[in-house]
Design an enzyme around this catalytic site. Structure first.
Site, short mmCIF file in Angstrom:
data_model
loop_
_atom_site.label_atom_id
_atom_site.label_comp_id
_atom_site.label_asym_id
_atom_site.label_seq_id
_atom_site.Cartn_x
_atom_site.Cartn_y
_atom_site.Cartn_z
CG HIS A 34 -1.86 -1.06 1.40
ND1 HIS A 34 -1.74 -2.03 2.35
CD2 HIS A 34 -3.00 -1.34 0.71
CE1 HIS A 34 -2.76 -2.87 2.26
NE2 HIS A 34 -3.53 -2.49 1.27
CD GLN A 58 -14.12 -4.74 -2.02
OE1 GLN A 58 -14.34 -3.57 -2.32
NE2 GLN A 58 -12.92 -5.27 -2.12
CG ASP A 148 -6.03 -6.64 -5.58
OD1 ASP A 148 -6.68 -7.57 -5.11
OD2 ASP A 148 -5.18 -6.02 -4.92
P1 AMP Z 1 -6.55 -3.58 -0.45
O1 AMP Z 1 -6.39 -2.83 0.83
O2 AMP Z 1 -6.10 -5.00 -0.36
O3 AMP Z 1 -7.90 -3.39 -1.07
O4 AMP Z 1 -5.53 -2.92 -1.44
C1 AMP Z 1 -5.55 -1.54 -1.74
C2 AMP Z 1 -4.66 -1.28 -2.91
O5 AMP Z 1 -3.33 -1.70 -2.62
C3 AMP Z 1 -5.10 -2.05 -4.17
O6 AMP Z 1 -4.94 -1.23 -5.30
C4 AMP Z 1 -4.16 -3.21 -4.17
O7 AMP Z 1 -3.94 -3.75 -5.46
C5 AMP Z 1 -2.89 -2.58 -3.63
N1 AMP Z 1 -2.02 -3.63 -3.09
C6 AMP Z 1 -2.34 -4.57 -2.18
N2 AMP Z 1 -1.30 -5.41 -1.99
C7 AMP Z 1 -0.31 -4.99 -2.81
C8 AMP Z 1 1.01 -5.45 -3.10
N3 AMP Z 1 1.52 -6.52 -2.53
N4 AMP Z 1 1.74 -4.76 -4.02
C9 AMP Z 1 1.22 -3.67 -4.64
N5 AMP Z 1 -0.02 -3.19 -4.42
C10 AMP Z 1 -0.77 -3.84 -3.52
#
Ligand code: AMP
Length: 283
Positions: A34, A58, A148
């Site tokens: 993040h 979701q 994602d």
């Molecule tokens: P989330 O909190 O899991 O919904 O993720 C929020 C954002 O962070 C989304 O755009 C995810 O794709 C990105 N994200 C989560 N994990 C990673 C990672 N390991 N590397 C890069 N971006 C990430």
């Protein structure tokens, strides 16, 4: 860092800063993945806004929603340290005025594949919340992780089709030293599960190597499935990275291939992917 909790306050902020904003939507329990999006946003915009909202619409499994990790104090500390200007942290009641709306944004032929196939309504939930956040904040740029990949693709399509002026920036997937894709869900793994989970990225890397050597979809898919034999697999496929259609041996290769998996470890659903570009065919 300013912290706000209502969409009205978010709109007020947008009215003051509008086109200077880089936006990073998240579900919290933040990690370096993040923070890499935040860094990118900081480098490209005058103001960085992060949202933390575990979006119930979701999650098609209520248990998964309930178990989603939360640590607001730690998240705030990380974002403060990263130099974020505004944190939007709405409560559920503050994000939709009258219960969960039933309006849907749908891309049936992209949403019924990979992470959408077994999770009806998941991507509709994602797009609805992202749509509303974009509408309230109207950021110049919004940052999404390629972890994602399907979500990134859908948000990009929605932003284009609904003519948001927001530029959608795809950011590289960050991994732990041993290759495991960083994820808020990793904290739910036992130590044995954590060790086993290393096999996910190893399977993806092997499959990619096999493809690079052979240019054969079947050989790469076989390698992927063999290496994932130890897991409960939801999907493990090679797809056209633009259409998400599963690739078949013998059909023309697309410009870019997505090798993507979803597996369960200790009952925790983990996803990962790699992208690979086939060799150009010279005529
Ligand atoms: P989330 O909190 O899991 O919904 O993720 C929020 C954002 O962070 C989304 O755009 C995810 O794709 C990105 N994200 C989560 N994990 C990673 C990672 N390991 N590397 C890069 N971006 C990430």
């Amino acid at each position: 860092m300013e912290v706000i909790t209502t969409r009205h306050a978010l709109r007020e902020y947008a009215a003051r800063h509008s086109q200077k904003i880089g936006f990073v939507p998240t579900m919290g329990y933040l990690h370096e993945g993040h923070l890499s999006l935040v860094e990118r946003a900081k480098a490209q915009n005058e103001k960085v806004v992060v949202s933390i909202f575990v979006n119930p619409t979701q999650f098609n499994d209520p248990k998964d929603f309930e178990k989603y990790p939360v640590d607001e104090a730690h998240d705030k500390e990380l974002l403060e340290r990263a130099g974020v200007d505004l944190l939007f942290m709405p409560s559920r009641g503050n994000i939709f005025s009258e219960g969960n709306p039933t309006i849907r944004i749908q891309y049936p032929h992209l949403m019924d594949k990979l992470c959408g196939e077994k999770r009806a309504g998941h991507f509709e939930g994602v797009l609805l919340i992202v749509h509303n956040l974009f509408m309230w904040l109207n950021p110049a740029r919004a940052y999404f992780g390629l972890k994602d990949y399907q979500q990134y693709l859908l948000v990009q399509k929605m932003a284009r089709d609904l003519e948001f002026t927001t530029e959608i920036v795809g950011c590289p997937l960050l991994r732990e030293k041993d290759g495991l894709a960083m994820s808020s869900r990793n904290v739910r793994l036992s130590s044995a599960g954590r060790q086993q989970a290393v096999g996910i990225s190893q399977a993806l890397f092997s499959s990619r190597s096999v493809f690079q050597e052979t240019q054969s979809v079947r050989a790469a898919a076989d390698a992927l499935r063999q290496e994932l034999a130890q897991f409960e697999v939801e999907y493990a496929t090679l797809s056209n990275a633009e259409t998400l259609e599963t690739l078949e041996e013998g059909t023309p290769l697309p410009k870019k291939i997505l090798i993507a998996v979803a597996v369960f470890v200790d009952g925790v659903r983990l996803i990962d992917n790699v992208l690979v570009v086939p060799h150009a065919i010279s005529i």
